[in-house]
Motif scaffolding. Sequence first.
Motif, PDB file in Angstrom:
ATOM      1  N   PHE A  71       0.752  -1.213  -0.308  1.00 24.29           N
ATOM      2  CA  PHE A  71      -0.146   0.186   0.078  1.00 24.29           C
ATOM      3  C   PHE A  71       0.993   1.460   0.231  1.00 24.29           C
ATOM      4  O   PHE A  71       0.565   2.261  -0.423  1.00 24.29           O
ATOM      5  N   THR A 124       0.924   3.666  -2.948  1.00 23.14           N
ATOM      6  CA  THR A 124       0.248   5.064  -2.725  1.00 23.14           C
ATOM      7  C   THR A 124       1.136   6.532  -2.843  1.00 23.14           C
ATOM      8  O   THR A 124       1.306   7.162  -3.369  1.00 23.14           O
ATOM      9  N   SER A 125       2.651   5.859  -2.751  1.00 19.80           N
ATOM     10  CA  SER A 125       3.744   7.149  -2.922  1.00 19.80           C
ATOM     11  C   SER A 125       3.381   6.859  -4.618  1.00 19.80           C
ATOM     12  O   SER A 125       4.058   8.929  -4.821  1.00 19.80           O
ATOM     13  N   ALA A 174       0.438   9.322  -5.445  1.00 21.08           N
ATOM     14  CA  ALA A 174       1.164  10.730  -5.040  1.00 21.08           C
ATOM     15  C   ALA A 174       2.026  11.655  -6.159  1.00 21.08           C
ATOM     16  O   ALA A 174       1.853  13.236  -6.038  1.00 21.08           O
TER      17      ALA A 174
END
Length: 503
Positions: A291, A295-296, A299
């Motif tokens: 996750f 997510t990184s 983003a």
Amino acid sequence: MALVVTHCRSRVVPDPSFTHFICTELTRGYFLEHNEAKYTERRERVYTCMRIPKELEKLMTFGFFLCVDAFLYVFTLLPLRVLLALLRLLTLPCCGFSGSRLLQPAQVCDVLKGLILVLCFSMMHYVDYSMMYHLIRGQSVIKLYIIYNMLEVADRLFSSFGQDILDALYWTATEPKERKRDSIGVIPHFFMAVFYVFLHAILIMVQASTLNVAFNSHNKSLLTIMMSNNFVEIKGSVFKKFEKNNLFQMSNSDIKERFTSYVLLIIVCLRNMEQFSWNPDHLWVLFPDVFMVVTSEVAVDIIKHAFITKFNDITADVYSEYRASLAFDLVSSRQKNACTDYSDSVARRMGFIPLPLAVLLIRVVMTSVKVQGALSYTCVFLCYLGLVTLKVLNSIVLLGKSCVYVKRANMEDKLFEKPSTSASSSAKTPSKADQARCPTPPSSSSPSSPSSVTAQPTPRTDLFPPPPPAEGEAPEADEVKHRTPKKDLLEIDRFTICGNRID
């Protein structure tokens, strides 16, 4: 007169007292409407930044499923197409030989892809994944960080040059015999393609092993450093000048990188689950790290594109144009006289070549999952049917969405435009850029249009349909000049990925 001057001076010169200064600062006013255009532009920039995540993720989602479609094609429809081609070869003595070709050009390309997959998979058996993992695990954190960065650069270079090698093989194998050939032959090109796919598969294996070491490290320092490398990408991108075509290049590269990262995460999870005897509890141990990586990645893409569009005054609507361009490739590849297979079109657009990744995934799955007994083979067959169903459903949904995007962008007329005399004359002596890109096929109603995939259809022009051409040469030249700024978006089909310029 002197009294008037003295009176004016007394009105102009303010009271120099400190109290007057404080009162002036507290009651001083200004009017923003005096510079309305400036503040309206600033507000539109804020709204554009707020729209970027939604529009970007729409493009990323559409491009991701395009990569899924091209990737599943290797596992599902390609084996069936190879079997049909081999069946045609076996039935030729019974049915009789008619025509100048044993196989159609598309069937030749399918057989070549199947042979490359089989040979590279056989060669991958001699590469020990466990030994490579422990060899990488014994290195220091800084050395692994440098190795991972070098692997990313090498992967981009391999993707940039790999599709050229495969295209050269396909064209050499299907080139008409009546033409003068200036190639080194099919066999040398075939071994070059096998060597490339094998090396690229090993490169991705090393990437997956490095990521696996980062997941299994105790202090997670390597994983943190590898994730911070994504944010370094922001520094190298947002402060450069970008145009629409350059941003299209970067968007396609980001789609390819995101899909490759997800496949690498699947490989890492498979290897870890095998080491823990497929214990479901260990999957929840891996979930936070997975996750965090996903997510990184998302983003970084959002921040990067938001600031690039802000600094270069690009609206968020440009991502709809990019999506329509990708949809146009999908729709045009379904035509009767398409010049290339859609998986090759995706490779040219995004730099995503599914063959090396497919070879590695097959190798990891067959190593991690033991198939023994009739029940296991039945499960494998059911899994294959599930993949075929997923591929068909994904293709149907993508094709429907693509038709909607193409119609919304007013590009449907370009799918049926007839070849002009100037285009046909230029097709006889194509330039390197014309040979690289995939032009729009001519209308099927033309009696002289060949049905072979080796034919050279009419080149595509601009992103939106051109106005009706007028008679004479001068209006045609004006039309070409008018379409020049919008012409490049559909013609970009091969990206250097490492740079920001499109020559």
